[in-house]
Design a protein around this motif. Structure first.
Motif, PDB file in Angstrom:
ATOM      1  N   GLU A  69     -12.615  -0.481  -0.780  1.00 26.77           N
ATOM      2  CA  GLU A  69     -11.866   0.635  -0.208  1.00 26.77           C
ATOM      3  C   GLU A  69     -12.079   0.674   1.298  1.00 26.77           C
ATOM      4  OE1 GLU A  69     -11.298   5.409  -0.735  1.00 26.77           O
ATOM      5  OE2 GLU A  69     -12.423   4.293  -2.228  1.00 26.77           O
ATOM      6  N   ALA A  70     -11.000   0.769   2.006  1.00 27.32           N
ATOM      7  CA  ALA A  70     -11.027   0.862   3.467  1.00 27.32           C
ATOM      8  C   ALA A  70      -9.869   1.770   3.868  1.00 27.32           C
ATOM      9  CB  ALA A  70     -10.882  -0.528   4.084  1.00 27.32           C
ATOM     10  N   ALA A  71      -9.476   1.715   5.095  1.00 25.81           N
ATOM     11  CA  ALA A  71      -8.386   2.565   5.571  1.00 25.81           C
ATOM     12  C   ALA A  71      -7.118   2.376   4.735  1.00 25.81           C
ATOM     13  CB  ALA A  71      -8.100   2.275   7.039  1.00 25.81           C
ATOM     14  N   ALA A  72      -6.866   1.144   4.320  1.00 27.15           N
ATOM     15  CA  ALA A  72      -5.666   0.850   3.534  1.00 27.15           C
ATOM     16  C   ALA A  72      -5.882   1.057   2.034  1.00 27.15           C
ATOM     17  CB  ALA A  72      -5.217  -0.577   3.801  1.00 27.15           C
ATOM     18  N   GLY A  73      -7.102   1.338   1.608  1.00 26.12           N
ATOM     19  CA  GLY A  73      -7.399   1.539   0.195  1.00 26.12           C
ATOM     20  C   GLY A  73      -7.888   0.272  -0.474  1.00 26.12           C
ATOM     21  N   GLU A  74      -8.373   0.435  -1.705  1.00 27.71           N
ATOM     22  CA  GLU A  74      -8.895  -0.713  -2.437  1.00 27.71           C
ATOM     23  C   GLU A  74      -7.754  -1.467  -3.098  1.00 27.71           C
ATOM     24  OE1 GLU A  74     -11.463   1.388  -5.048  1.00 27.71           O
ATOM     25  OE2 GLU A  74      -9.928   1.649  -6.547  1.00 27.71           O
ATOM     26  N   GLY A  75      -8.051  -2.688  -3.497  1.00 27.65           N
ATOM     27  CA  GLY A  75      -7.038  -3.490  -4.156  1.00 27.65           C
ATOM     28  C   GLY A  75      -7.611  -4.796  -4.647  1.00 27.65           C
ATOM     29  N   ARG A  77      -6.745  -9.332  -4.543  1.00 28.69           N
ATOM     30  CA  ARG A  77      -5.954 -10.407  -3.954  1.00 28.69           C
ATOM     31  C   ARG A  77      -6.446 -11.736  -4.495  1.00 28.69           C
ATOM     32  NH1 ARG A  77      -8.396 -13.514  -0.109  1.00 28.69           N
ATOM     33  NH2 ARG A  77     -10.288 -12.751   0.856  1.00 28.69           N
TER      34      ARG A  77
END
Length: 96
Positions: A69-75, A77
């Motif tokens: 999780e960061a400014a753009a959110g978790e994900g 890839r």
């Protein structure tokens, strides 16, 4: 502190499976777990740490990592760029 590239949430696990085109049963077989354990985790239930590690390792072996999780959110890839010959299509993996 947790590994920034791990699969830490149920949503990440579901997204990783979708990215790879795997069913929950496929992931369970790869992780050597029961479908009930995968379903429980993906539904937000608590599972034992070794089972979580098995899920994460199975997804990593398929070429998917988590994004913390960061400014753009978790994900999630792919762990390798699409141009890398080591990154194979999900259907190329042996499910045995």
């Amino acid at each position: 502190m947790r590994d920034k590239r791990g699969i830490h949430t149920p949503a990440q696990c579901r997204a990783a499976r979708a990215l790879l085109g795997l069913t929950a049963d496929d992931l369970a077989r790869r992780a050597r777990l029961t479908i009930d354990v995968v379903a429980a985790f993906e539904a937000g239930g608590d599972i034992e740490l070794p089972a979580r590690a098995a899920l994460e390792n199975a997804l990593r072996e398929c070429g998917v990592i988590g994004i913390a999780e960061a400014a753009a959110g978790e994900g999630v890839r792919f762990s390798r760029p699409a141009t890398d010959p080591a990154r194979r299509a999900p259907f190329a993996f042996d499910l045995a």
